[in-house]
Design a protein around this motif. Structure first.
Motif, PDB file in Angstrom:
ATOM      1  N   THR A  35       0.853  -1.187   0.000  1.00 51.60           N
ATOM      2  CA  THR A  35       0.000   0.000   0.000  1.00 51.60           C
ATOM      3  C   THR A  35       0.886   1.233   0.000  1.00 51.60           C
ATOM      4  N   ASP A  36       0.909   1.956  -1.129  1.00 56.26           N
ATOM      5  CA  ASP A  36       1.619   3.246  -1.199  1.00 56.26           C
ATOM      6  C   ASP A  36       3.054   3.120  -0.673  1.00 56.26           C
ATOM      7  N   ARG A  96       1.004   3.412   5.501  1.00 52.50           N
ATOM      8  CA  ARG A  96       1.721   2.942   4.304  1.00 52.50           C
ATOM      9  C   ARG A  96       2.624   1.758   4.615  1.00 52.50           C
TER      10      ARG A  96
END
Ligand code: IMP
Ligand code: MG
Length: 180
Positions: A35-36, A96
């Motif tokens: 994620t990111d 993140r």
């Protein structure tokens, strides 16, 4: 044997062996979902490894953001083992996935400090890539998720790693064996 600054250097990991291993590491890293993804290189020793690894990660299909942090111990070699951030990242890791990149995982104090810092700031998950692992030196309960090579218990230089800021430019990892 290469001679640099009048010292003979025994090559432990050649430039070509490191390049091959970086491609494998990048594929292993890219085999997971993120994620990111925020990559954080721990300066200064990881700068060459990080530069090669993030480009290999691009080839493996990843598109992370890349940041830098400088961590230093108060009085290296003392028993206090206290660490501090000399130069912080500018990004917020909250929510993140974070990939920490370092040159050597030795006692584990540096990477444990960095991981705890990012978890404390709300990182979703923190994984670690290290070029070299000196497992026999571990003092903290921490392991890397992605390891380039197991490293024998020698002080190594090159590929970003230094003695007094020298030898960082060597394209290989080696051991200073003495005056040439
Ligand atoms: P530790 O895991 O907290 O003990 O920190 C490991 C750090 O010490 C690495 O990121 C390097 O910067 C440095 N270091 C440890 N062993 C060596 C070595 O053999 N050569 C150069 N730097 C080293
Ligand atoms: Mg370091």
């Amino acid at each position: 044997m290469p001679v640099v600054r009048g010292k003979a250097i025994e090559i432990l990991f050649s430039a070509s062996a490191i390049a091959r291993r970086n491609l494998e590491l990048a594929k292993d890293i890219a085999a997971h979902d993120y994620t990111d993804l925020l990559v954080i290189a721990i300066l200064k020793g990881s700068f060459v490894f990080a530069a090669d690894l993030v480009r290999a990660m691009h080839d493996a299909g990843l598109a992370p953001e890349v940041e830098f942090i400088t961590i230093s111990s108060y009085g290296k070699g003392t028993t206090s083992g206290e660490l501090k951030v000399l130069r912080d990242i500018d990004s917020n890791p909250n929510g993140r996935d974070v990939l920490l990149i370092d040159d050597i995982l030795e006692s584990g104090k540096t990477l444990k400090f960095a991981r705890d810092l990012m978890i404390g700031r709300g990182a979703k998950n923190v994984v670690i890539a290290t070029l070299l692992d000196k497992r026999m030196r571990r003092q903290s309960a921490i392991d890397a998720d992605f390891v380039g090579f197991d490293c024998p218990d020698h002080f190594v230089v090159g590929y970003g790693m230094d003695v007094g800021h020298a030898f960082r430019e060597l394209p290989f990892v080696g051991v200073v064996t003495g005056d040439a």
